[in-house]
Scaffold this active site. Sequence first.
Site, PDB file in Angstrom:
ATOM      1  N   PHE A 108     -12.023  -7.231  12.893  1.00  0.00           N
ATOM      2  CA  PHE A 108     -10.898  -8.034  12.264  1.00  0.00           C
ATOM      3  C   PHE A 108     -10.676  -6.695  11.255  1.00  0.00           C
ATOM      4  O   PHE A 108     -11.459  -6.242  10.378  1.00  0.00           O
ATOM      5  CB  PHE A 108     -11.323  -9.149  11.375  1.00  0.00           C
ATOM      6  CG  PHE A 108     -10.443  -9.639  10.586  1.00  0.00           C
ATOM      7  CD1 PHE A 108      -9.147  -9.951  10.914  1.00  0.00           C
ATOM      8  CD2 PHE A 108     -10.499  -9.445   9.139  1.00  0.00           C
ATOM      9  CE1 PHE A 108      -7.851 -10.376   9.903  1.00  0.00           C
ATOM     10  CE2 PHE A 108      -9.398 -10.064   8.260  1.00  0.00           C
ATOM     11  CZ  PHE A 108      -8.067 -10.331   8.769  1.00  0.00           C
ATOM     12  N   GLN A 109      -9.245  -6.270  11.005  1.00  0.00           N
ATOM     13  CA  GLN A 109      -8.863  -5.545  10.255  1.00  0.00           C
ATOM     14  C   GLN A 109      -9.495  -4.170  10.408  1.00  0.00           C
ATOM     15  O   GLN A 109      -9.695  -3.154   9.302  1.00  0.00           O
ATOM     16  CB  GLN A 109      -8.857  -5.812   8.709  1.00  0.00           C
ATOM     17  CG  GLN A 109      -7.958  -6.917   8.241  1.00  0.00           C
ATOM     18  CD  GLN A 109      -8.028  -7.257   6.780  1.00  0.00           C
ATOM     19  OE1 GLN A 109      -8.562  -6.986   6.165  1.00  0.00           O
ATOM     20  NE2 GLN A 109      -6.589  -7.637   6.399  1.00  0.00           N
TER      21      GLN A 109
ATOM     22  N   MET B 299      24.072   8.662   3.865  1.00  0.00           N
ATOM     23  CA  MET B 299      24.031  10.251   4.672  1.00  0.00           C
ATOM     24  C   MET B 299      24.272  10.021   6.028  1.00  0.00           C
ATOM     25  O   MET B 299      25.017  10.937   6.777  1.00  0.00           O
ATOM     26  CB  MET B 299      22.817  10.925   4.219  1.00  0.00           C
ATOM     27  CG  MET B 299      22.507  12.226   4.612  1.00  0.00           C
ATOM     28  SD  MET B 299      23.750  13.380   3.951  1.00  0.00           S
ATOM     29  CE  MET B 299      22.867  13.865   2.608  1.00  0.00           C
TER      30      MET B 299
ATOM     31  N   LYS C  90     -17.925  -1.043   4.941  1.00  0.00           N
ATOM     32  CA  LYS C  90     -17.981  -1.722   3.911  1.00  0.00           C
ATOM     33  C   LYS C  90     -19.705  -1.767   3.521  1.00  0.00           C
ATOM     34  O   LYS C  90     -20.043  -1.931   2.628  1.00  0.00           O
ATOM     35  CB  LYS C  90     -17.729  -3.268   4.243  1.00  0.00           C
ATOM     36  CG  LYS C  90     -17.785  -4.329   3.201  1.00  0.00           C
ATOM     37  CD  LYS C  90     -17.054  -5.742   3.780  1.00  0.00           C
ATOM     38  CE  LYS C  90     -17.350  -6.587   2.525  1.00  0.00           C
ATOM     39  NZ  LYS C  90     -16.564  -7.821   3.123  1.00  0.00           N
TER      40      LYS C  90
ATOM     41  N   GLU D  57       0.726  -1.120   0.143  1.00  0.00           N
ATOM     42  CA  GLU D  57      -0.001   0.074   0.034  1.00  0.00           C
ATOM     43  C   GLU D  57       0.978   1.227   0.032  1.00  0.00           C
ATOM     44  O   GLU D  57       0.416   2.288  -0.571  1.00  0.00           O
ATOM     45  CB  GLU D  57      -1.176   0.079   0.991  1.00  0.00           C
ATOM     46  CG  GLU D  57      -2.118  -0.892   0.985  1.00  0.00           C
ATOM     47  CD  GLU D  57      -1.716  -2.434   1.750  1.00  0.00           C
ATOM     48  OE1 GLU D  57      -0.360  -2.683   2.035  1.00  0.00           O
ATOM     49  OE2 GLU D  57      -2.512  -3.525   1.638  1.00  0.00           O
TER      50      GLU D  57
END
Lengths: 176, 573
Positions: B111-112, B477, B161, B49
């Site tokens: 969930f999630q 760096m 959803k 993602e």
Amino acid sequence: MKQYKHHTLSVLVENKAGVLSRIAGLFARRGFNIYSLAVAPTDDQKFSQITIVVDVQSAPLEQITKQLFKLINVVKISELDPATSCEYELILAKINAPGNNRASIIELVQLFGGKIVDIGISQLTVMLADSPTKVDDFEALLEPYGIIEVQRTGRVALAKQETSSAKLRSISGKVS
Amino acid sequence: MELTGAQALIKSLEAQGVEVIFGIPGGAILPVYDPLIDSPLRHILVRHEQGAGHMAEGYAHVSGRPGVAMVTSGPAATNIVTALADAYMDSIPMVCITGQVALGSIGTDAFQEADTTGITMSVTKHNWLVTSAQDIPRIIKEAFHVATTGRPGPVLVDIPKDVSNQLMQWYWPDEVDMPGYKPTVKGHPKMIKQAAKLILEAKKPVIYAGGGIIRAGASDQLKTLAELISSPVATTLMGRGCFPDEHELAMGMPGMHGTYTAVTAIQKADLLIALGVRFDDRVTGKISSFAPNAKVIHVDIDPAELGKVRHPEVPIVGDVGYVLTELIKEIKNLEKKQDQSDKSAWLKQIKDWQIRFPLTYDKEQTKVIKPQFVVETLSANTPEDTIVVSGVGQHQMFATQYWKFNRPNQWVNSGGLGTMGFAIPAAIGAKVANPSAMVWAIDGDGCFQMTAQELVTASSEKIPIKVAILNNAYLGMVRQWQEMFYEERYSEVYLSPDLPDYVKWAEAMGCVGFRVESPDEVAIVIEKANAINDRPVVIDFRTDSSEKVYPMVPSGASNDDIVVDPSQGQGGM
């Protein structure tokens, strides 16, 4: 003019979920301090009014208002200078008041123009709505009797009415 | 017309003129992926993602249009937070759509489930949790409006959803109604007049131009202004390309790794014309000694930037393109009454610094590959309209220093947030936005390992980007700081040049892989890479580990204490 370390912002916001969280989050993230906060509905149910007392020692007031105004749900911000606004706050306090103290507490409440709102066997609940400094004094004077619980609302404020013709006042506008 | 929330979302994106979505499906966003099959919208299936987010950013950087990313709830949403924060810092327009658990499950630790709007509140310009499918067209319209107007930035729309499955009556709003959002576009005429007056009086002006010029599409006005008033121009990391590097008034980049001339000119200036910049700490160094003799004109569309870091004598809130057009008119008007100050001594001084302290490195060296040499060779051997994308670190500084930028929207990088791993996905987004241009990602070995898997996306979607890894086997760096400020005590910075094997890894991801180990092969392999157009190419350039980025203003020091390349002596002023 006297320099106040607290400044009152009256903020009109859209009445949407999470607005308070956005404001609190902004203050936390930018390191600005909130001294007190009061939220209430307005006569238009699409908007709410939030009165925030900010600590202008934590950040310049201009930066606080500009960042606040960037929040999409913030519609209007009025800066209320304590010198030119009416500020009120309400205190509720439960005081230890056995028989020998009761009369002097009642007298104190009356002198301040407060109210006894609940009476128990050995305690009194008192209330005062007044300017924040009066409320501070009231609370300090109640202290020796033994404050069991105290709740203050945080201040609400409105700008003072015009007392002279608007045309005669010098107008100092903000640029940009 | 009755639609589901999911159908309404896709239709809204179409109505908004979206052409591509970078995303990856999952549980809570499933309903939205179904109508996507029947839509002309292009979807690019990413592997992580964060990649979707940076691709949307790269797309926005190059096209100027908002990038769109779509992912599911919970871990998908948290994975894209970095890209949102990155876009927020760099004012990149981006619309992120996330799935959310059903309305009734919110707050139950389903969930999630993650509090996506809560988590992203401080890294988006605004976000919305949709609670009714009927609101979807309105909110999508608002989201694009907020992302692209005023100071651009990322926004997020979180859709539960069950809201995606709900039925709604389709409509498309004509306009947005947002009482608390009205960006100021026109600058205040009185302030513009004051600015013009200061400009005519200035003997040692410097234009300090940033990303705002690029976002506003104001490069032409900037050039007109600079030439009109003969003012040298410094372009910030985000503003590289907004003023042509080949122009005689160009000084290159200011700041911690800026050119000696740009840094010093700002320190000595009597007027700083700050356009679409935010006085970032990497530019100002120690703020109390930054440009100590300069009056400041600050133009920005975000009122909160004016006075945030440096008090401007003339603050102007507005679109920098609009303001510059007005300012140029005003200067021309004023010139009829008053001559400009003579700037020949100032310009001579600038030229003198440029001759004495150019960007430099050991060019004689023939054994090891200097990273600067790779960038110079790439710049010289690629078409004029090549888009350059970088990650964060030494390679980023070498890229911005040694590439000659002459057009806006040609340089894509993570400036404010400094997100390692930005380059590969952002280059993919850039190539999608401009398929006819060659896109080169200049990446570090450390950065490459963070998001390289998106090359699988590039291969499978036929997006032929080119990647130059400046592989110095170190987090370069960090190594430089440990060498200079921690007595060469190297702590956890060694990565190894061979592990992973970048050529094999590239090949495993469907790319062509090359390895370059000596300076004389550099140009030859770049030519080979340029000729490949059917798949991504990765070149593993084995570069000098000990090379450091100069000039350098040590962290927290004054810009007066700039350290130049050791071959140029002490530097400083």
